[in-house]
Design a protein around this motif. Sequence first.
Motif, short mmCIF file in Angstrom:
data_model
loop_
_atom_site.label_atom_id
_atom_site.label_comp_id
_atom_site.label_asym_id
_atom_site.label_seq_id
_atom_site.Cartn_x
_atom_site.Cartn_y
_atom_site.Cartn_z
N GLU A 165 -13.85 0.97 -13.79
CA GLU A 165 -14.01 -0.38 -13.24
C GLU A 165 -12.67 -1.02 -12.87
O GLU A 165 -12.60 -1.83 -11.95
N LYS A 166 -11.61 -0.67 -13.58
CA LYS A 166 -10.30 -1.23 -13.23
C LYS A 166 -9.85 -0.70 -11.88
O LYS A 166 -9.35 -1.46 -11.03
N LEU A 167 -10.02 0.61 -11.67
CA LEU A 167 -9.67 1.19 -10.38
C LEU A 167 -10.47 0.53 -9.26
O LEU A 167 -9.92 0.15 -8.21
N LYS A 168 -11.76 0.37 -9.50
CA LYS A 168 -12.63 -0.23 -8.49
C LYS A 168 -12.20 -1.66 -8.18
O LYS A 168 -12.10 -2.06 -7.01
N ALA A 169 -11.93 -2.44 -9.21
CA ALA A 169 -11.54 -3.83 -9.01
C ALA A 169 -10.19 -3.94 -8.30
O ALA A 169 -9.99 -4.82 -7.46
N ASP A 170 -9.28 -3.02 -8.62
CA ASP A 170 -7.94 -3.06 -8.03
C ASP A 170 -7.94 -2.65 -6.55
O ASP A 170 -7.19 -3.23 -5.75
N LEU A 171 -8.77 -1.67 -6.18
CA LEU A 171 -8.62 -1.04 -4.88
C LEU A 171 -9.75 -1.28 -3.88
O LEU A 171 -9.52 -1.24 -2.67
N LEU A 172 -10.97 -1.51 -4.36
CA LEU A 172 -12.09 -1.61 -3.41
C LEU A 172 -11.91 -2.76 -2.42
O LEU A 172 -12.12 -2.56 -1.21
N PRO A 173 -11.54 -3.97 -2.85
CA PRO A 173 -11.40 -5.05 -1.86
C PRO A 173 -10.40 -4.73 -0.76
O PRO A 173 -10.67 -4.98 0.43
N SER A 174 -9.26 -4.15 -1.11
CA SER A 174 -8.23 -3.87 -0.10
C SER A 174 -8.61 -2.70 0.79
O SER A 174 -8.24 -2.66 1.97
N LEU B 166 -5.50 -1.69 2.88
CA LEU B 166 -5.16 -0.39 2.30
C LEU B 166 -6.02 0.67 3.00
O LEU B 166 -7.23 0.48 3.16
N LEU B 167 -5.39 1.77 3.41
CA LEU B 167 -6.12 2.86 4.04
C LEU B 167 -6.16 4.07 3.11
O LEU B 167 -5.20 4.33 2.37
N GLY B 168 -7.28 4.79 3.15
CA GLY B 168 -7.48 5.90 2.23
C GLY B 168 -7.81 7.21 2.92
O GLY B 168 -8.15 7.25 4.10
#
Length: 351
Positions: free
Chosen positions: A94-103, A109-111
């Motif tokens: 959940e920390k990864l999701k919260a940190d990165l999903l919005p951007s 942020l591009l992936g």
Amino acid sequence: MPMVMEKQEVLAELIAQELKPYVKKIDQDAFYAESFLRKLGESGLLLSAARPQAEVLADGLYLVGETAKTCMTTAFCLWCHLAALTYVRTTENEKLKADLLPSLENGTLLGATGLSNPMKHYAGLETLHLTAKRTDGGYVVSGVLPSVSNLGRDHVFGAIAGLNEQQQIMVFVSCNSPGLTFKEKNDYLGLNGSATYSCTFKEVFIPDDRVLSEDANAFVAKIRPTFIAYQIPLGFGVTNASIHSIDKMVNRQNGCNQYLRTQSPELQQKEEEYQQQLLTLISQEPLDWKEIAKIRLGAAYLTLEAVQTAMLHNGSAAYLKVSAPARRLREAYFFANLTPTIKHLEKVLSL
């Protein structure tokens, strides 16, 4: 389940302004259409909050297909980003999701995916290229990924590394990580504007808050149907553009093209059948990855047929290196060799 009209109009405008003017530069000069990808996010076309999974997936399919009609290189980069989004939307970290999903969803942020080698590994085609060791607060990863696309200095990508023969982990890697080096690959037959690099890991530290899953085997089983589904409209877009180029040639040379064995109505019927099958499948849960893989395989063969037919209908004009039919021919052969490749799919679907 088509995208709502307002979003369709936003996408059409972005393609017209941020993509069409650069198609030849992308194809001939390896130009990376980063601005287009970021503006998809800025325009709200990648948002998933409070929306059914099937609707989010259907919208993503539409985005890829419409983009591929104009430029499959950029549609492929979009697929890479959608794959990364799929990993983050699926993780239980959940920390990864919260940190990165919005951007990732708003385009800041591009992936990318980084799963070509692991997908082949799980199909028994290759050994896993990355290894991991547990350390304080995370893992240290070493090895080489031969090619990862849609990369940039501040981008992120998924990767799978083996702790031992029984356990693999899946991580999200920042391109600016210490110990990670890149070598650009732009000598391909086509799609050189896809920002593709070989990636060398020399004890790259991945903190626990960037671990997508401690059980990559199970995680891949979850993301694989969506991973493959998002690829299919790459072929649909190229097929559709090829059909239009065939139709434009119908009256050339006194209508001589009517004597060619394959005509556009036949190709269009096959494309529409595959599209309907795909939309039916994604409305069902859980997604059946083998049924989706069958459509992916059929779409690859159809795309090859469509581009070859378009080359014949366009005649000598298509035999110029800078012609649109020649570009789509090269795009189609890339699609045939995109993991999972045609031979990869033939193997797994025969088991």
